[in-house]
Design an enzyme around this catalytic site. Structure first.
Site, PDB file in Angstrom:
ATOM      1  N   GLY A  20      25.443  78.465  66.023  1.00  0.00           N
ATOM      2  CA  GLY A  20      24.878  77.155  66.376  1.00  0.00           C
ATOM      3  C   GLY A  20      25.654  76.582  67.550  1.00  0.00           C
TER       4      GLY A  20
ATOM      5  N   GLY B 144      24.459  73.720  69.783  1.00  0.00           N
ATOM      6  CA  GLY B 144      24.050  72.477  69.123  1.00  0.00           C
ATOM      7  C   GLY B 144      25.088  71.374  69.325  1.00  0.00           C
ATOM      8  NE  ARG B 145      22.517  66.458  67.127  1.00  0.00           N
ATOM      9  CZ  ARG B 145      21.226  66.840  67.185  1.00  0.00           C
ATOM     10  NH1 ARG B 145      20.572  66.780  68.321  1.00  0.00           N
ATOM     11  NH2 ARG B 145      20.606  67.263  66.098  1.00  0.00           N
ATOM     12  CG  MET B 146      27.976  68.958  64.227  1.00  0.00           C
ATOM     13  SD  MET B 146      29.463  67.946  64.339  1.00  0.00           S
ATOM     14  CE  MET B 146      30.591  68.865  63.314  1.00  0.00           C
TER      15      MET B 146
ATOM     16  CG  HIS C 255      23.102  60.599  59.602  1.00  0.00           C
ATOM     17  ND1 HIS C 255      23.204  60.214  58.291  1.00  0.00           N
ATOM     18  CD2 HIS C 255      24.128  61.454  59.824  1.00  0.00           C
ATOM     19  CE1 HIS C 255      24.242  60.812  57.740  1.00  0.00           C
ATOM     20  NE2 HIS C 255      24.829  61.561  58.646  1.00  0.00           N
ATOM     21  CG  HIS C 256      22.086  61.885  65.004  1.00  0.00           C
ATOM     22  ND1 HIS C 256      21.198  62.911  65.203  1.00  0.00           N
ATOM     23  CD2 HIS C 256      23.036  62.376  64.169  1.00  0.00           C
ATOM     24  CE1 HIS C 256      21.591  63.984  64.541  1.00  0.00           C
ATOM     25  NE2 HIS C 256      22.722  63.685  63.892  1.00  0.00           N
TER      26      HIS C 256
ATOM     27  CB  THR D  39      22.929  69.643  55.402  1.00  0.00           C
ATOM     28  OG1 THR D  39      22.043  69.769  56.513  1.00  0.00           O
ATOM     29  CG2 THR D  39      24.021  68.652  55.740  1.00  0.00           C
TER      30      THR D  39
ATOM     31  CE  LYS E 225      21.689  64.206  58.145  1.00  0.00           C
ATOM     32  NZ  LYS E 225      22.199  65.579  58.329  1.00  0.00           N
TER      33      LYS E 225
ATOM     34  CG  ASP F  64      22.340  78.031  69.714  1.00  0.00           C
ATOM     35  OD1 ASP F  64      23.173  77.186  69.347  1.00  0.00           O
ATOM     36  OD2 ASP F  64      21.105  77.817  69.686  1.00  0.00           O
TER      37      ASP F  64
HETATM   38  N1  LIG Z   1      29.608  69.083  57.422  1.00  0.00           N
HETATM   39  C1  LIG Z   1      29.758  68.233  58.443  1.00  0.00           C
HETATM   40  O1  LIG Z   1      30.807  67.601  58.603  1.00  0.00           O
HETATM   41  C2  LIG Z   1      28.641  68.052  59.404  1.00  0.00           C
HETATM   42  C3  LIG Z   1      27.470  68.710  59.199  1.00  0.00           C
HETATM   43  N2  LIG Z   1      26.459  68.616  60.089  1.00  0.00           N
HETATM   44  C4  LIG Z   1      25.296  69.463  59.836  1.00  0.00           C
HETATM   45  O2  LIG Z   1      25.376  70.576  60.724  1.00  0.00           O
HETATM   46  C5  LIG Z   1      24.049  71.023  61.035  1.00  0.00           C
HETATM   47  C6  LIG Z   1      23.885  71.060  62.539  1.00  0.00           C
HETATM   48  O3  LIG Z   1      23.922  69.757  63.043  1.00  0.00           O
HETATM   49  P1  LIG Z   1      23.767  69.462  64.617  1.00  0.00           P
HETATM   50  O4  LIG Z   1      24.824  70.191  65.372  1.00  0.00           O
HETATM   51  O5  LIG Z   1      23.649  68.008  64.772  1.00  0.00           O
HETATM   52  O6  LIG Z   1      22.347  70.141  64.883  1.00  0.00           O
HETATM   53  P2  LIG Z   1      21.768  70.793  66.241  1.00  0.00           P
HETATM   54  O7  LIG Z   1      20.296  70.911  66.046  1.00  0.00           O
HETATM   55  O8  LIG Z   1      22.281  70.051  67.419  1.00  0.00           O
HETATM   56  O9  LIG Z   1      22.425  72.253  66.269  1.00  0.00           O
HETATM   57  C7  LIG Z   1      21.975  73.360  65.535  1.00  0.00           C
HETATM   58  C8  LIG Z   1      22.040  74.567  66.478  1.00  0.00           C
HETATM   59  O10 LIG Z   1      21.809  75.766  65.734  1.00  0.00           O
HETATM   60  C9  LIG Z   1      20.937  76.565  66.519  1.00  0.00           C
HETATM   61  N3  LIG Z   1      20.303  77.606  65.709  1.00  0.00           N
HETATM   62  C10 LIG Z   1      19.100  77.577  65.088  1.00  0.00           C
HETATM   63  N4  LIG Z   1      18.895  78.759  64.455  1.00  0.00           N
HETATM   64  C11 LIG Z   1      19.985  79.536  64.686  1.00  0.00           C
HETATM   65  C12 LIG Z   1      20.355  80.852  64.314  1.00  0.00           C
HETATM   66  N5  LIG Z   1      19.562  81.617  63.554  1.00  0.00           N
HETATM   67  N6  LIG Z   1      21.569  81.324  64.715  1.00  0.00           N
HETATM   68  C13 LIG Z   1      22.367  80.585  65.488  1.00  0.00           C
HETATM   69  N7  LIG Z   1      22.062  79.318  65.902  1.00  0.00           N
HETATM   70  C14 LIG Z   1      20.885  78.805  65.479  1.00  0.00           C
HETATM   71  C15 LIG Z   1      19.965  75.567  67.103  1.00  0.00           C
HETATM   72  O11 LIG Z   1      19.222  76.119  68.166  1.00  0.00           O
HETATM   73  P3  LIG Z   1      17.760  75.459  68.500  1.00  0.00           P
HETATM   74  O12 LIG Z   1      18.021  74.034  68.859  1.00  0.00           O
HETATM   75  O13 LIG Z   1      17.267  76.304  69.628  1.00  0.00           O
HETATM   76  O14 LIG Z   1      16.943  75.589  67.249  1.00  0.00           O
HETATM   77  C16 LIG Z   1      20.959  74.492  67.569  1.00  0.00           C
HETATM   78  O15 LIG Z   1      21.521  74.818  68.825  1.00  0.00           O
HETATM   79  C17 LIG Z   1      23.095  70.081  60.296  1.00  0.00           C
HETATM   80  O16 LIG Z   1      22.740  70.660  59.058  1.00  0.00           O
HETATM   81  C18 LIG Z   1      23.957  68.838  60.089  1.00  0.00           C
HETATM   82  O17 LIG Z   1      23.545  68.062  59.010  1.00  0.00           O
HETATM   83  C19 LIG Z   1      26.552  67.838  61.200  1.00  0.00           C
HETATM   84  C20 LIG Z   1      27.683  67.117  61.447  1.00  0.00           C
HETATM   85  C21 LIG Z   1      28.832  67.164  60.564  1.00  0.00           C
HETATM   86  O1  LIG Z   2      23.513  65.713  60.875  1.00  0.00           O
HETATM   87  C1  LIG Z   2      24.579  65.064  61.021  1.00  0.00           C
HETATM   88  O2  LIG Z   2      24.860  64.473  62.068  1.00  0.00           O
HETATM   89  C2  LIG Z   2      25.520  65.035  59.905  1.00  0.00           C
HETATM   90  N1  LIG Z   2      25.269  65.778  58.867  1.00  0.00           N
HETATM   91  C3  LIG Z   2      26.065  65.877  57.696  1.00  0.00           C
HETATM   92  C4  LIG Z   2      25.304  65.335  56.520  1.00  0.00           C
HETATM   93  O3  LIG Z   2      24.082  65.562  56.421  1.00  0.00           O
HETATM   94  O4  LIG Z   2      25.918  64.712  55.646  1.00  0.00           O
HETATM   95  C5  LIG Z   2      27.440  65.281  57.868  1.00  0.00           C
HETATM   96  C6  LIG Z   2      27.478  64.030  58.696  1.00  0.00           C
HETATM   97  O5  LIG Z   2      26.885  63.004  57.962  1.00  0.00           O
HETATM   98  C7  LIG Z   2      26.765  64.228  60.019  1.00  0.00           C
END
Ligand SMILES: NC(=O)C1=CN([C@@H]2O[C@H](COP(=O)(O)OP(=O)(O)OC[C@H]3O[C@@H](n4cnc5c(N)ncnc54)[C@H](OP(=O)(O)O)[C@@H]3O)[C@@H](O)[C@H]2O)C=CC1
Ligand SMILES: O=C(O)C1=N[C@H](C(=O)O)C[C@H](O)C1
EC number: 1.17.1.8
Length: 252
Positions: free
Chosen positions: A14, A17-19, A139-140, A84, A143, A40
């Protein structure tokens, strides 16, 4: 930064992605880690194992994370997962894969923010003393999932603490309801999801009892807030085979 010979080799899933982008920066800046693969959508996972990754960090989507886990565990690669969507059934499935690969460690944490971990611990501690409790997560708007993983986990912890304390259902006289007005019911705890531009990740746990309320609130104002927890997970997972859910036990 110059890498030590015993650096931990990390692959990020990923990565665009944002994270994922933030994790790549944090791993790159950590003196004891080496970023060996950025994967990704559309990239092949084997590129990361060919690059010698010891740990995968997964911030992808709930619909692909199980395939990533299954593949990595079978390859003997440890996983630190922030994505998640983990139900009890999914966790059991991961345990099954790990039973067949006993040396591998997997950390699945609904929230890597240290303040968020404490917020969940404080809420669990408070749960037995209040007849009412509701969770409000914000959240933003990009999500994909609602309610958030953090709020679902929090609600389950609260429900378990209430059950252990012998508390029954909460007072609520609602008879007529527009669909969704009272939020999602997670094990008897109402969870309300707000999505708005400008937000990152925020959660309030609102407790109520006779003549008083207690609000426990956590705010992630920037995704850097998750990075110390992610790096801690990467360092610790190498010596923690099996499944660990939540960051709590890594902090003690
Ligand atoms: N535990 C924690 O502390 C936190 C958890 N999260 C969770 O993390 C997850 C990601 O969040 P966020 O970064 O905002 O989401 P994003 O959508 O910004 O990032 C997800 C990335 O994964 C890519 N992706 C999709 N399928 C695959 C694959 N098969 N293999 C590799 N990469 C892939 C997506 O590509 P594409 O866009 O092309 O589909 C995208 O670039 C969510 O479930 C969020 O809730 C977020 C923040 C904190
Ligand atoms: O998607 C997010 O941004 C986040 N996802 C996680 C969640 O679903 O709890 C963690 C955090 O809240 C940010």
């Amino acid at each position: 930064m110059t890498q030590q010979p015993d650096s931990i080799r990390v692959g990020v899933l990923g990565a665009r992605g944002r994270m994922g982008l933030e994790v790549c920066k944090a791993v790159d800046a950590a003196g004891d880690m080496e970023l060996v693969a950025m994967i990704d959508q559309g990239d092949e996972l084997f590129k990361a194992s060919d690059a010698g990754a010891q740990v995968f960090v997964d911030f992808t989507t709930p619909d692909v994370v199980m395939d990533n886990l299954h593949w990595a565990i079978d390859q003997g690669i440890n996983m630190v997962v922030g994505t998640t969507g983990f139900t009890g059934e999914r966790l059991d499935q991961v345990r099954g894969w790990l039973d067949a690969n006993p040396g591998v460690g997997v950390l699945i944490a609904p929230n890597f923010g240290l303040g968020a971990v404490l917020m969940m611990q404080f809420a669990t501690r408070a749960a037995r003393y209040f007849e009412s409790v509701e969770v409000i997560e914000q959240h933003h708007p990009r999500k994909l999932d609602a309610p958030s993983g953090t709020s679902t986990h929090t609600a389950k912890l609260i429900a378990q603490a209430r059950a252990e304390a012998g508390l029954g259902p909460m007072p609520d006289a609602t008879k007529e309801e527009v669909d969704g007005a009272r939020g999602a019911d997670i094990d008897g705890v109402r969870v309300h999801s707000v999505r708005a531009s400008g937000l990152v990740a925020h959660q309030e746990v609102l407790f109520g009892s006779l003549g008083e309320t207690l609000t426990i609130r956590h705010d992630s104002l920037d995704r850097v807030s998750f990075m110390p927890g992610v790096l801690l997970g990467v360092r610790k997972i190498l010596e923690r085979p099996g499944l660990t859910v939540g960051l709590d036990s890594f902090l003690d």
